[in-house]
Design an enzyme around this catalytic site. Structure first.
Site, mmCIF file in Angstrom:
data_model
loop_
_atom_site.group_PDB
_atom_site.id
_atom_site.type_symbol
_atom_site.label_atom_id
_atom_site.label_comp_id
_atom_site.label_asym_id
_atom_site.label_seq_id
_atom_site.Cartn_x
_atom_site.Cartn_y
_atom_site.Cartn_z
ATOM 1 N N LEU A 57 8.234 0.379 -2.511
ATOM 2 C CA LEU A 57 8.441 -0.956 -1.962
ATOM 3 C C LEU A 57 9.482 -0.918 -0.848
ATOM 4 O O LEU A 57 10.176 0.071 -0.659
ATOM 5 C CB LEU A 57 8.882 -1.909 -3.074
ATOM 6 C CG LEU A 57 7.885 -2.111 -4.226
ATOM 7 C CD1 LEU A 57 8.548 -2.862 -5.382
ATOM 8 C CD2 LEU A 57 6.654 -2.873 -3.747
ATOM 9 N N ALA A 103 10.714 4.611 22.124
ATOM 10 C CA ALA A 103 11.377 3.446 21.532
ATOM 11 C C ALA A 103 11.186 2.245 22.454
ATOM 12 O O ALA A 103 12.139 1.634 22.938
ATOM 13 C CB ALA A 103 12.867 3.732 21.327
ATOM 14 N N THR A 104 9.915 1.924 22.694
ATOM 15 C CA THR A 104 9.561 0.864 23.643
ATOM 16 C C THR A 104 9.189 -0.440 22.933
ATOM 17 O O THR A 104 8.385 -1.223 23.435
ATOM 18 C CB THR A 104 8.395 1.324 24.535
ATOM 19 O OG1 THR A 104 7.343 1.854 23.709
ATOM 20 C CG2 THR A 104 8.847 2.404 25.491
ATOM 21 N N GLY A 126 16.581 0.095 24.141
ATOM 22 C CA GLY A 126 16.792 -0.999 23.198
ATOM 23 C C GLY A 126 17.548 -0.521 21.978
ATOM 24 O O GLY A 126 18.101 0.585 21.951
ATOM 25 N N THR A 139 8.792 -1.075 6.156
ATOM 26 C CA THR A 139 9.355 -0.208 7.194
ATOM 27 C C THR A 139 10.864 -0.120 7.077
ATOM 28 O O THR A 139 11.443 0.964 7.159
ATOM 29 C CB THR A 139 8.974 -0.745 8.592
ATOM 30 O OG1 THR A 139 7.557 -0.641 8.755
ATOM 31 C CG2 THR A 139 9.668 0.039 9.690
ATOM 32 N N GLY A 187 0.785 -1.223 0.000
ATOM 33 C CA GLY A 187 0.000 0.000 0.000
ATOM 34 C C GLY A 187 0.821 1.278 0.000
ATOM 35 O O GLY A 187 0.306 2.351 -0.318
ATOM 36 N N ARG A 188 2.099 1.190 0.377
ATOM 37 C CA ARG A 188 2.949 2.377 0.311
ATOM 38 C C ARG A 188 3.181 2.771 -1.149
ATOM 39 O O ARG A 188 3.022 1.965 -2.069
ATOM 40 C CB ARG A 188 4.318 2.095 0.948
ATOM 41 C CG ARG A 188 4.333 1.911 2.443
ATOM 42 C CD ARG A 188 5.763 1.633 2.883
ATOM 43 N NE ARG A 188 5.852 1.219 4.271
ATOM 44 C CZ ARG A 188 6.047 2.037 5.296
ATOM 45 N NH1 ARG A 188 6.156 3.339 5.066
ATOM 46 N NH2 ARG A 188 6.120 1.588 6.531
ATOM 47 N N HIS A 214 46.497 -10.004 8.279
ATOM 48 C CA HIS A 214 47.014 -8.997 9.204
ATOM 49 C C HIS A 214 47.404 -7.749 8.420
ATOM 50 O O HIS A 214 48.017 -7.863 7.359
ATOM 51 C CB HIS A 214 48.247 -9.539 9.938
ATOM 52 C CG HIS A 214 48.938 -8.521 10.795
ATOM 53 N ND1 HIS A 214 48.453 -8.150 12.032
ATOM 54 C CD2 HIS A 214 50.053 -7.765 10.570
ATOM 55 C CE1 HIS A 214 49.261 -7.232 12.550
ATOM 56 N NE2 HIS A 214 50.228 -6.980 11.671
ATOM 57 N N ALA A 271 15.105 -7.858 10.208
ATOM 58 C CA ALA A 271 14.890 -7.948 8.766
ATOM 59 C C ALA A 271 15.462 -9.233 8.191
ATOM 60 O O ALA A 271 14.841 -9.892 7.347
ATOM 61 C CB ALA A 271 15.514 -6.736 8.076
#
Length: 462
Positions: free
Chosen positions: A38, A266-267, A178, A41, A34-35, A441, A317
């Site tokens: 593509l 941000a819970t 978090g 989130t 629907g956004r 190294h 993700a």
């Protein structure tokens, strides 16, 4: 309407990866989104834009604190916030257009709109009903809040609003210590904001290795972030430009207030399944709203599957991507598999924090005998040259078999280094296998080898 073999609902990392793999396996595939773009989130208002801002703000930090030491002298750069947001948006655009290209390349149909499932085998988008032999729900998640905390995405924001603030706040309060809170809090702290993190628990990044938690919090404090631990937020009060956060300390039940220009909530996140019609279908949900699935990711309704954030497991993700490829294989008649014991987690602050497998706390709870191999980046030449010698690599191995059970890294490029451990665990390797593997190294990855050596006769550079 076309008859599809598979219709996927949602085009986030789980959905778009699943759609592409379905098409590659010869299935006629469509994806509903629907956004306007593509990627879900993650690509639009999550992983990708936040990493762009983390990268930009880290470059500023390097210029302000380390350039002169390296002989790079001149006036420190100033922040053009509008241009930084433009860079972030351009990064989003490149990635979302890339998914659109991959859909066309693999002949995946993009059905634009929001979906519902009137019955098994049918997906309704707008006024159109599309038929499919199989339906895969990859609808993702949305931010969750707290009672008394009203989000307006202007002053009191979730991660979505925090990615497009009109200006850099002077004072920011972050509710929740978090991954999301610490990453975005870190961005704004580097850009000059006074950042205070309020956390209900007594440790940041819940569920992570205890030693990493302490080191990580100490490091973020050095970078200017303030922490209020063991605090329960009661409410937020917002005006047009300011907010007040009221919280209670658990240790003495005292109540406190703190002012901020911006409050970032941000819970955590919760499954997003609104409008799909799952109740009417009889799809089983958990008490937390997660879609219940079996080993083949099929729901309680035959022919309807679910993957990613809307089912149980870490909301990552790459976990969704793995499930997307696995369920595509199942539907195509092949074997689909996800090893849930080898899913890495990464926090993209500086230093980065990464983990995979068991923590010491979990192994103690299980009563499993284990050994620890640990190596500090202070003993790594490349890390010292990068001003990134703070942190360590910790490898946990079975005491008797030496098989790697988990690893925890805080340090430079930890998000890249952790994958050596992931591959080792996938193949059932021992710590000795890693220790006997030649590492180039000078590289930061040598710290991983040294930690593996520490599981045996001991590291060389410590």
């Amino acid at each position: 309407m076309a008859q599809y073999d598979v219709i996927i609902i949602g085009s986030g990392p789980g959905g778009y990866v699943c759609a592409i793999r379905c098409a590659q396996l010869g299935l006629k595939t469509a994806c509903v989104e629907g956004r306007d773009t593509l990627g879900g989130t993650c690509l639009n208002v999550g992983c990708i834009p936040s990493k762009a801002l983390l990268h930009a703000s880290h470059m500023l930090h390097e210029a302000e604190h380390n350039f002169a030491t390296m002989g790079l002298k001149g006036k420190s750069p100033s922040v053009d916030w509008k241009q930084m947001l433009s860079y972030k948006d351009d990064t989003i655009g490149q990635n979302t257009k890339g998914i659109e290209f991959l859909f066309k390349k693999n002949k995946v149909d993009w059905i634009k709109g929001w979906a519902s499932i009137p019955e098994a085998g049918k997906v309704k988008v707008g006024d159109d009903v599309h038929e499919a032999k199989n339906i895969i729900i990859a609808s993702g998640s949305e931010p969750s809040s707290l009672p008394g905390v009203e989000v307006d995405e202007k002053v009191v924001v979730t991660s979505t609003g925090a990615l497009e603030l009109p200006k850099i706040p002077k004072k920011m309060v972050v509710i929740g210590a978090g991954v999301i809170g610490l990453e975005l809090g870190s961005v704004y702290a580097r850009l000059g904001a006074e950042v205070t993190v309020i956390e209900y628990l007594d440790a940041i990044t819940p569920g992570m290795d205890g030693e990493v938690q302490k080191t990580f919090q100490r490091t973020l404090k050095k970078q200017g972030m303030t922490f209020v631990m063991g605090a329960a937020v009661q409410k937020t009060e917002a005006s047009k430009t300011k907010a007040k956060v009221t919280y209670t300390l658990k240790k003495d039940d005292s109540t406190h207030e703190i002012d901020a220009d911006t409050v970032l909530v941000a819970t955590g996140r919760k499954p997003y399944t609104e409008g799909l019609g799952l109740d009417a279908l009889g799809v089983d949900l958990s008490k937390r709203g997660q879609i219940q699935v079996g080993k083949d990711w099929q729901t309680s309704v035959k022919g309807i599957y679910a993957i990613g954030d809307c089912i149980d497991g870490p909301m990552l993700a790459h976990k969704a991507e793995d499930e997307g490829m696995a369920v595509a294989s199942v539907i195509a008649g092949k074997h689909g598999h996800v090893n849930y014991n080898v899913i890495p987690g990464v926090i993209y602050t500086w230093p980065e924090v990464a983990n995979v497998g068991k923590t010491e706390e979990a192994l103690k709870e299980e009563g499993r005998a284990y050994k620890v191999g640990k190596f500090s980046f202070m003993g790594n030449g490349r890390a010292k040259a990068m001003f990134a010698a703070e942190g360590f690599v910790k490898i946990l191995a079975d005491k008797d078999t030496d098989r790697v059970l988990g690893a925890h890294i805080i340090g430079p490029n930890a998000g890249e280094l952790i994958h050596e451990i992931c591959v080792a665990m996938e193949f059932g390797a021992s710590a000795e296998d890693i220790a006997l593997t030649c590492h180039a190294h000078p590289t930061c990855s040598e710290a991983v080898r040294e930690a593996a050596l520490a599981c045996g006769d001991g590291p060389i550079h410590s």
